[in-house]
Design a protein around this motif. Structure first.
Motif, PDB file in Angstrom:
ATOM      1  N   GLY A 111       9.209  -3.177  -6.986  1.00  7.70           N
ATOM      2  CA  GLY A 111       7.789  -2.983  -6.723  1.00  7.70           C
ATOM      3  C   GLY A 111       7.419  -2.879  -5.256  1.00  7.70           C
ATOM      4  O   GLY A 111       6.253  -3.068  -4.896  1.00  7.70           O
ATOM      5  N   VAL A 112       8.409  -2.559  -4.388  1.00 11.04           N
ATOM      6  CA  VAL A 112       8.128  -2.443  -2.952  1.00 11.04           C
ATOM      7  C   VAL A 112       8.810  -1.194  -2.391  1.00 11.04           C
ATOM      8  O   VAL A 112       9.765  -0.669  -2.965  1.00 11.04           O
ATOM      9  CB  VAL A 112       8.605  -3.684  -2.166  1.00 11.04           C
ATOM     10  N   TYR A 124      12.254  -4.285   6.504  1.00 13.36           N
ATOM     11  CA  TYR A 124      10.878  -4.623   6.133  1.00 13.36           C
ATOM     12  C   TYR A 124      10.519  -3.972   4.800  1.00 13.36           C
ATOM     13  O   TYR A 124      10.947  -2.833   4.511  1.00 13.36           O
ATOM     14  CB  TYR A 124       9.903  -4.131   7.195  1.00 13.36           C
ATOM     15  N   THR A 125       9.718  -4.659   4.025  1.00 13.53           N
ATOM     16  CA  THR A 125       9.221  -4.105   2.767  1.00 13.53           C
ATOM     17  C   THR A 125       7.700  -4.204   2.731  1.00 13.53           C
ATOM     18  O   THR A 125       7.099  -5.041   3.403  1.00 13.53           O
ATOM     19  CB  THR A 125       9.808  -4.841   1.547  1.00 13.53           C
ATOM     20  N   GLY A 126       7.102  -3.315   1.926  1.00 13.37           N
ATOM     21  CA  GLY A 126       5.651  -3.313   1.807  1.00 13.37           C
ATOM     22  C   GLY A 126       5.222  -2.873   0.422  1.00 13.37           C
ATOM     23  O   GLY A 126       5.979  -2.203  -0.293  1.00 13.37           O
ATOM     24  N   LYS A 127       4.017  -3.242   0.048  1.00 15.42           N
ATOM     25  CA  LYS A 127       3.473  -2.842  -1.251  1.00 15.42           C
ATOM     26  C   LYS A 127       2.557  -1.635  -1.076  1.00 15.42           C
ATOM     27  O   LYS A 127       1.686  -1.640  -0.208  1.00 15.42           O
ATOM     28  CB  LYS A 127       2.705  -3.996  -1.892  1.00 15.42           C
ATOM     29  N   ALA A 145       4.130   4.588  -8.332  1.00 15.29           N
ATOM     30  CA  ALA A 145       4.491   5.896  -8.869  1.00 15.29           C
ATOM     31  C   ALA A 145       4.683   6.982  -7.819  1.00 15.29           C
ATOM     32  O   ALA A 145       5.192   8.047  -8.131  1.00 15.29           O
ATOM     33  CB  ALA A 145       3.418   6.348  -9.870  1.00 15.29           C
ATOM     34  N   GLY A 146       4.275   6.738  -6.588  1.00 15.42           N
ATOM     35  CA  GLY A 146       4.306   7.787  -5.589  1.00 15.42           C
ATOM     36  C   GLY A 146       5.699   8.251  -5.217  1.00 15.42           C
ATOM     37  O   GLY A 146       6.706   7.589  -5.492  1.00 15.42           O
TER      38      GLY A 146
END
Length: 502
Positions: free
Chosen positions: A342-343, A352-355, A360-361
């Motif tokens: 989910g990231v 680094y990770t982000g939401k 779906a993109g």
């Protein structure tokens, strides 16, 4: 007749009055331009401990004017100089800047080599202020004086009067302006005989190589001892993401592999990230390059073998790799690698990770590794310049994005081929051939996708380069490896050795 004559006289009088008014207005404009205030400069005294040594130094922050042949100021370059007290003219001097193009030098200044640095959580968002500003024991002031430069349109630097700032916004024009600043600084500080180093990060590495061509490529030479390249990009043609160019996929693959290794997505992973990188390098220039060059003539059996290894190295599924026709773009990789968690991952630093808005993109909404640090650096630079260095100005500090319409044409490269394939790397090969005392430091993060480490290796392994004078150093972080405390210490130690081992 008298009436006609009167009209003529009146017309002449009005014409004379209008001309006189225009002339006076012009003189006022000229007077306004000729009354440009003196450069805005602040000088302060400081002490600190750097590299284990106590240093007393003078900080000079403010403007240096670039002028035309008649002495008319055209632009103000904002820079901060740190010079050890005592007047040692044989002490090295290092000129530093960041990239963009359009970025101020605050990243290297407040994150790596300046006497103060901002403290950030590693591989996490910086949150909201306050952001701690601490003494930077890793500053290089124990071995070299430092000058941090903001090119025109960045930081507090700006064009003056009617001068169009776009005249400075191009590979060659930008390098000329920084070369002019360096010559002026050497004049003003009596440092022509000092050992000299130039260094930049990201596009700043492009600037460094274009700059060495300006400094050493004419009869009015400024000879340089060393070039410090941090997160290197020299060959833009090889990394151009356009249909039909297979090189970006080859260059990006090792960075995909190191990222997959870090996030525990690589199949049958080796023990270290360096081993993962080497596996990917060998595959990239071997079976993978051969497969890409065969295009739609690639045999099915060979395709299946390449697809399986590509999926293993990148951590992506074979169907995804197959649907991408073995050519996974960086944007798709950022989104797909950790979609199941989910990231998405960062571009400057893939740790680094982000939401995103949703899962779906095809590509991430933004770069979490940039949004995680920009607020802290901007606040730190403004606070430090205005409060500690006592620089007074109404101008806003331009962190990044202050330029537009960059001219990518290179000096000396004419015709269709020179305009289509942009690479400053030949300038560096030439400089190494013509200056036997020049050496090159290359620092790369394993998890940097903005300037992949294999791209730097490719650019400087071409014919015409003396490989014995190029040092490669690798770090367990991304584009700005110094955000990781262990790598800040390692980077500082590596460059300190590079400078002192003369």
């Amino acid at each position: 007749m008298r009436f006609t004559t009167s009209l003529a006289v009146l017309a002449l009088a009005l014409s004379a009055t209008t001309a006189q008014a225009q002339d006076e207005a012009g003189k006022k404009d000229e007077a306004a331009e000729s009354t440009v205030p003196a450069p805005n400069v602040s000088v302060t005294k400081h002490k600190g401990v750097f590299g284990g040594k106590a240093i007393s130094y003078t900080a000079t922050t403010g403007e240096t004017y670039l002028k035309d042949k008649d002495g008319k100021p055209l632009a103000a370059i904002y820079a901060t100089s740190y010079v050890k007290d005592g007047g040692d003219k044989t002490r090295p001097i290092t000129f530093l800047y960041n990239g963009g193009p359009g970025s101020g030098s605050l990243w290297l200044h407040m994150g790596a080599f300046g006497p103060k640095r901002v403290v950030l959580p590693d591989a996490q968002d910086d949150g909201a202020p306050p952001y701690p500003l601490v003494d930077n024991a890793e500053s290089l002031l124990d071995v070299t004086d430092l000058v941090f430069i903001d090119p025109v349109g960045t930081g507090f630097s700006h064009a003056i009067g009617k001068k169009d700032p776009k005249d400075y916004w191009g590979v060659s024009a930008d390098a000329k302006s920084i070369a002019e600043f360096i010559r002026l600084w050497l004049n003003d500080n009596g440092r022509w005989s000092s050992p000299k180093y130039i260094g930049g990060e990201s596009y700043g590495t492009t600037r460094s190589v274009a700059l060495i061509n300006e400094l050493e490529g004419s009869y009015n030479d400024v000879t340089v001892n060393g070039i410090i390249l941090i997160s290197t990009i020299l060959d833009f043609g090889a990394t151009a993401e356009v249909q039909g160019n297979e090189m970006p996929y080859i260059i990006n693959l090792p960075s995909m592999a190191t990222t997959a290794w870090y996030h525990r997505k690589m199949g049958n992973p080796p023990a270290t990230v360096a081993e993962a990188a080497q596996q990917a390098r060998a595959f990239a220039i071997g079976p993978y390059a051969a497969a890409l060059l065969k295009g739609n003539q690639l045999p099915a059996g060979e395709r299946a073998s390449v697809r399986a290894e590509l999926a293993r190295l990148t951590g992506l599924s074979e169907p995804f790799v197959d649907n991408a026709d073995l050519r996974v773009s960086p944007g798709r990789f950022y989104k797909e690698l950790l979609r199941d968690r989910g990231v998405s991952i960062g571009r400057l630093d893939t740790r680094y990770t982000g939401k995103d808005y949703d899962r779906a993109g095809e590509e991430p909404d933004n770069d979490p590794s940039f949004t995680a640090i920009d607020g802290a650096y901007t606040a730190a630079m403004n606070s430090y310049a205005r409060d500690t260095l006592k620089y007074r100005t109404d101008r806003s500090y331009v962190t990044i994005g202050g330029v537009s319409g960059w001219d990518w044409k290179l000096q000396g490269q004419r015709g269709r081929d020179g305009e289509v394939y942009a690479s400053v790397a030949p300038y560096l090969g030439k400089a190494l051939r013509e200056n036997s005392g020049l050496k090159v430091f290359v620092g790369q993060g394993w998890y940097d996708f903005a300037t992949p480490f294999f791209g730097a290796e490719y650019a400087m392994s071409r014919t015409g380069f003396d490989a014995s004078r190029i040092q490669y150093h690798y770090y367990d972080a991304g584009h700005m490896m110094y955000v990781r405390p262990d790598d800040l210490r390692k980077l500082s130690a590596d460059i300190r050795t590079f400078i002192t081992a003369r």
